[in-house]
Enzyme design. Structure first.
Site, short mmCIF file in Angstrom:
data_model
loop_
_atom_site.label_atom_id
_atom_site.label_comp_id
_atom_site.label_asym_id
_atom_site.label_seq_id
_atom_site.Cartn_x
_atom_site.Cartn_y
_atom_site.Cartn_z
N HIS A 89 -9.71 14.67 -20.74
CA HIS A 89 -8.86 14.35 -21.54
C HIS A 89 -8.46 12.72 -22.39
CE1 HIS A 89 -6.13 17.12 -18.85
NE2 HIS A 89 -7.28 16.73 -17.99
N ASN A 93 -15.73 20.93 -11.69
CA ASN A 93 -15.48 20.86 -12.12
C ASN A 93 -14.80 19.19 -12.65
OD1 ASN A 93 -13.23 21.49 -15.34
ND2 ASN A 93 -11.58 20.40 -13.83
N GLU A 141 -9.71 21.27 -19.89
CA GLU A 141 -8.35 20.47 -19.76
C GLU A 141 -8.02 20.09 -20.98
OE1 GLU A 141 -7.46 18.62 -15.80
OE2 GLU A 141 -8.84 20.30 -15.41
N GLU A 186 -13.57 17.39 -9.17
CA GLU A 186 -13.39 16.14 -9.41
C GLU A 186 -14.11 14.86 -7.97
OE1 GLU A 186 -9.07 15.27 -10.15
OE2 GLU A 186 -9.26 15.97 -12.60
N ASP A 192 -7.47 17.75 -23.65
CA ASP A 192 -5.94 17.01 -24.92
C ASP A 192 -6.18 16.24 -24.96
OD1 ASP A 192 -6.17 15.73 -22.30
OD2 ASP A 192 -3.45 16.59 -21.68
O1 G3I Z 1 7.46 20.93 -9.11
C1 G3I Z 1 7.17 19.66 -8.37
C2 G3I Z 1 9.16 19.27 -9.51
O2 G3I Z 1 10.52 20.48 -8.24
C3 G3I Z 1 9.68 18.26 -8.97
O3 G3I Z 1 11.23 18.15 -9.07
C4 G3I Z 1 8.68 16.98 -8.99
C5 G3I Z 1 9.09 15.31 -9.23
O4 G3I Z 1 8.27 14.69 -9.22
O5 G3I Z 1 7.56 17.10 -9.34
C6 G3I Z 1 7.11 18.42 -10.00
O6 G3I Z 1 6.36 18.51 -8.84
C7 G3I Z 1 4.99 17.72 -9.82
C8 G3I Z 1 4.25 19.05 -10.59
O7 G3I Z 1 2.84 18.13 -11.76
C9 G3I Z 1 4.91 20.16 -11.59
O8 G3I Z 1 5.59 19.16 -12.67
C10 G3I Z 1 4.50 17.03 -9.17
O9 G3I Z 1 5.13 15.75 -8.75
C11 G3I Z 1 3.09 16.42 -9.94
O10 G3I Z 1 1.92 15.50 -9.84
C12 G3I Z 1 2.35 17.38 -10.36
O11 G3I Z 1 1.09 16.80 -11.46
C13 G3I Z 1 -0.03 17.54 -12.19
C14 G3I Z 1 -1.14 16.90 -11.88
O12 G3I Z 1 -2.33 17.67 -12.26
C15 G3I Z 1 -1.19 16.53 -10.25
O13 G3I Z 1 -2.07 15.80 -10.22
C16 G3I Z 1 0.51 17.73 -13.93
O14 G3I Z 1 1.14 18.83 -14.30
C17 G3I Z 1 -1.10 19.02 -13.82
O15 G3I Z 1 -1.53 18.97 -15.49
C18 G3I Z 1 -2.55 18.04 -13.38
O16 G3I Z 1 -3.43 18.73 -14.19
C19 G3I Z 1 -4.67 18.07 -13.22
C20 G3I Z 1 -5.93 19.03 -13.47
O17 G3I Z 1 -4.90 19.80 -12.09
C21 G3I Z 1 -7.19 18.32 -12.53
N1 G3I Z 1 -7.53 17.02 -13.96
C22 G3I Z 1 -6.40 16.07 -13.60
C23 G3I Z 1 -5.18 17.07 -14.53
C24 G3I Z 1 -4.22 16.08 -15.19
O18 G3I Z 1 -4.14 15.60 -14.16
#
Ligand code: G3I
Length: 468
Positions: free
Chosen positions: A249, A213, A278, A171, A280
């Site tokens: 996405h 990516n 990715e 990105e 969806d």
């Molecule tokens: O693990 C913590 C947990 O301990 C806490 O209680 C909770 C509270 O917010 O947060 C949890 O972490 C989160 C993590 O996902 C795991 O669930 C983060 O806040 C959250 O920001 C994070 O989001 C991820 C996101 O990337 C961050 O940018 C998504 O799971 C993940 O699917 C997403 O993936 C991205 C790709 O890497 C790049 N392309 C876009 C895609 C979708 O946004």
């Protein structure tokens, strides 16, 4: 193609949803046409991974380490998928929370699970403006540049030999019509930060494919044009880049572009593999299903589109769960989107009756014909550390055959995890694969193929073949 460049997760409007539904419904007619091309009576592959493997592709999913204790989740993962992307566990904040101190426990859980079950791993992501640890967010200039290079080097070295492809840089381009790089602390270290990351990754793991990516690059637009120009420039100057990932996405505000396939193809024409990384698609029912079918058909139409990864397993596992964007519902049931995806994959595979075209080369028969039906078999392998996909071609001799059995031996430690277009006798050691009801009959000189996926090392000797 112009579409609203939505940051992943942007909420669709009702009107946009309606528009997407209409577009999807039209696409559904095409999907039906493709499905009807299946050979009558053919038993198509019944899992996503097996059906994708019929055309030499993988079908993957994002995996979260904390879900590996969920039996329903793991059951679907092991049954359906042949590639895994850690959803968050390999990102900079997860692997180097304190500068110079690396933690791989959660990423290792995913990598070890994948390797134990014959799946490959896409590493995600070495250098990204987001999900940086706090200490990196506070760095700039040469200190950040050298921290980034060290991070890429350390992580790619640690996983050397275990990664099929790395998202080296994620990105790095801005949304909108400028085609500019995204402003970030990494970008401010100098415009060459991307190629520096790629060179560091190649030096650390020469065996992994190195990918760029991004999202909102799925159709031709200012952003994808800018990425295209970068890849073209990298290829011209010998910067190591092997592949480009298209996140895909989609929702009503950011639908599957009409020129999706053409866009994948123009990147492939630059001499890189392309992957859907990715996927969806928000929605439900037949509209969502039709869109999944469109995406799969676009990939299958591009020979260098080597695989598709969905961004999670069940709707409830998704980063945008409220949009129900995945192939399984919250209980793990297959949705119409699953069926459309599987059908589209199978439509691209060897589902037609055996051809009458003799293969270009065949080894001598390993079982001499007793004056009647005979066959030969040859195997081609797609191998990686810890796993393989074998495609076996069975060819009838000078007379027509009404059935065939192929024999081969797997090396110690290897095991078949799934197969298609043949019935295996077991999972390890000396195995036979018998024809199924629809592919036993071969005209003189005609051939058919079957395949299987396994853990460990694939078979090396020429298989035996006996015919009746
Ligand atoms: O693990 C913590 C947990 O301990 C806490 O209680 C909770 C509270 O917010 O947060 C949890 O972490 C989160 C993590 O996902 C795991 O669930 C983060 O806040 C959250 O920001 C994070 O989001 C991820 C996101 O990337 C961050 O940018 C998504 O799971 C993940 O699917 C997403 O993936 C991205 C790709 O890497 C790049 N392309 C876009 C895609 C979708 O946004």
């Amino acid at each position: 193609m112009t579409h609203v460049p939505a940051r992943p997760g942007g909420r669709p409007t009702t009107r946009a949803r309606l528009r997407a539904t209409l577009v999807a419904a039209a696409a559904g007619v095409a999907a039906l046409g493709t499905t009807l091309a299946l050979a009558p009576g053919a038993s198509a592959a019944t899992t996503l991974g097996a059906s994708a493997a019929q055309t030499g592709r993988y079908f993957g999913t994002a995996v979260a380490a904390n879900k590996l204790s969920d039996a329903t989740y793991v059951g679907i993962l092991n049954r359906e998928f042949t590639m895994v992307t850690p959803e968050n566990e390999m990102k900079w904040d997860a692997t180097e929370p304190t500068q110079g101190q690396f933690t791989y426990a959660n990423a290792d859980r995913i990598v070890n699970h994948a390797r134990a079950n014959g799946m490959r791993v896409r590493g995600h992501a070495l250098a990204w403006h987001s999900q940086q640890p706090g200490w990196a967010q506070n760095l700039s200039g040469p200190a950040l540049r050298s921290a980034m290079v060290n991070h890429v080097t350390q992580v790619a070295t640690y996983y050397r030999g275990k990664i099929h492809s790395w998202d080296v840089v994620n990105e790095a381009f801005a949304d909108g019509g400028t085609g500019a790089r995204r402003d970030s602390n990494l970008q401010r270290t100098g415009n060459d930060w991307i190629e520096v990351a790629f060179r560091a990754a190649r030096a650390a793991d020469p065996t992994a494919k190195l990918c760029y990516n991004d999202y909102n690059t799925d159709g031709q637009n200012a952003k994808s044009n800018a990425v295209y120009a970068m890849v073209q420039d990298f290829k011209a100057r010998g910067v190591p880049i092997d592949c480009v990932g298209f996140q895909s996405h989609f929702n009503s505000a950011s639908p599957v572009p009409a020129d999706y396939q053409a866009n994948l193809q123009r990147f492939a024409n630059l001499g890189v593999d392309v992957q859907i990384t990715e996927l969806d698609i928000e929605g439900s029912g037949s509209a969502q299903a039709d869109n999944y079918g469109r995406v799969v058909r676009a990939c299958l139409a591009v020979s260098r589109c080597t695989g598709i990864t969905v961004w999670g397993i069940r709707d409830t596992d998704s980063w945008r769960a409220s949009g129900t964007p995945l192939l399984f519902d919250g209980s793990g049931n297959k949705k119409p989107a699953y069926t459309a995806t599987l059908d589209a994959l199978n439509a691209g595979g060897p589902t037609t009756p055996p051809t009458t075209t003799p293969p270009p080369t065949t080894p001598p028969p390993s079982t001499p014909p007793p004056g009647g039906a005979s066959c030969t078999a040859s195997v081609s392998l797609d191998s990686w550390t810890g796993g393989f996909v074998a495609t076996v071609r069975v060819t009838a001799g000078a007379s027509a055959v009404s059935g065939w059995t192929v024999g081969l031996t797997l090396p110690a430690g290897a095991a078949v995890t799934n197969s298609w277009n043949a019935q295996p006798s077991g999972t390890s050691g000396s195995l036979t694969f018998r024809n199924l009801s629809y592919n036993g009959q071969l005209g003189a000189g005609a051939s058919t193929t079957f395949g299987f996926q396994g853990t460990g090392v694939g078979p090396s000797a020429t298989p035996t073949c006996s015919a009746s």
